[in-house]
Design an enzyme around this catalytic site. Sequence first.
Site, PDB file in Angstrom:
ATOM      1  N   ILE A  19      40.046  37.914  46.722  1.00 47.61           N
ATOM      2  CA  ILE A  19      40.440  38.072  48.113  1.00 47.61           C
ATOM      3  C   ILE A  19      41.369  39.281  48.181  1.00 47.61           C
ATOM      4  CG2 ILE A  19      40.121  35.657  48.744  1.00 47.61           C
ATOM      5  CD1 ILE A  19      43.078  35.199  48.535  1.00 47.61           C
ATOM      6  N   ASP A  20      41.421  39.910  49.344  1.00 49.56           N
ATOM      7  CA  ASP A  20      42.174  41.152  49.506  1.00 49.56           C
ATOM      8  C   ASP A  20      43.649  40.967  49.173  1.00 49.56           C
ATOM      9  OD1 ASP A  20      39.825  42.246  50.396  1.00 49.56           O
ATOM     10  OD2 ASP A  20      40.348  42.147  52.523  1.00 49.56           O
ATOM     11  N   LYS A  21      44.297  42.075  48.846  1.00 47.61           N
ATOM     12  CA  LYS A  21      45.721  42.048  48.503  1.00 47.61           C
ATOM     13  C   LYS A  21      46.554  41.441  49.621  1.00 47.61           C
ATOM     14  CE  LYS A  21      49.509  45.041  46.938  1.00 47.61           C
ATOM     15  NZ  LYS A  21      49.890  46.405  46.486  1.00 47.61           N
TER      16      LYS A  21
END
Length: 309
Positions: free
Chosen positions: A132-134
């Site tokens: 999942i994105d930062k």
Amino acid sequence: MSEELDGARLDKTVKQHFDLPWGKARAWIDTGKVFIDGNCVSDQAFAVKAGTRIELRMSQPKKRPEPKLDPEAVVYFDADLIVVNKASGVMTVPHPESDEEETLDRLALDYLRAKDPKAASNRASLGVVHRIDKDTSGLVVFARTYAALKALSEQFRAHSIERRYLAIVHGRPKNQTIETRIARDAGDGLRGSVPEGTVNKVGEELGRRAVTHVELVEKLAGAALVSCRIETGRTHQIRIHLSEIGHPIVGEKVYVRSFAGEAIPAWRTMLHAEQLGFIHPGTGKPVAWSEPAPKDFQKVYKSLKIKES
């Protein structure tokens, strides 16, 4: 120790007293080589008093540093896998264009080596099943064995993994299913959807199928809380799909496309991986977890809810 260092942090004291670089001073503290008045001290922030005896014992066995991952972030672990509630601001895995070292997979492995030291799987890196994105918070699973990695990866490829996200978006989207083909470049230099049948110069079809089910959960002031269940896991899929239907996520900085409305301020993308479920690779039984959105997400939600009421 000299009077001028009275009350100074241990790492600063070791650095100056022994004329060491910061990195080496901190490493010697972490590995249990620094003793104060005969006692091993591994807290870098420990305040050292003038007149105490400080020494290095290089023959001391290495002490493994305490894991930096918040224990409350570990939702579950066993011999096959670990499930972590990722905080926003942490990368899931290393990226070739980033020098960030404290990524979630490495923090989780350090935690497992400290809490489950006898596990044979600790000798290897964790198996990355998804990302999942930062800026996105929420649930992530890593495999601890090759067999678990293979079984979980097969479930992701079959789209049988249950993944549900919460997002705060601009406007009021309808309940809908979005199905497009997402390409690395949609023509504007950004990832995005391209018409089916779009091909590159050598005739290869561009984009990969992406499916997001959007459900309106609650109306807010100029915004809405939505639930997004994804069948596929394309890079930035939810962010792209919500932007392309005219409802970019609050805090979105990249996929705003032609959105002409007034942007609601937020310090990060308001997206949270709330639910995760799959067939356990070891037991063959269904398992599932749910984690509420973190405080920063709740703060934006409550602010917009108050304005709406």
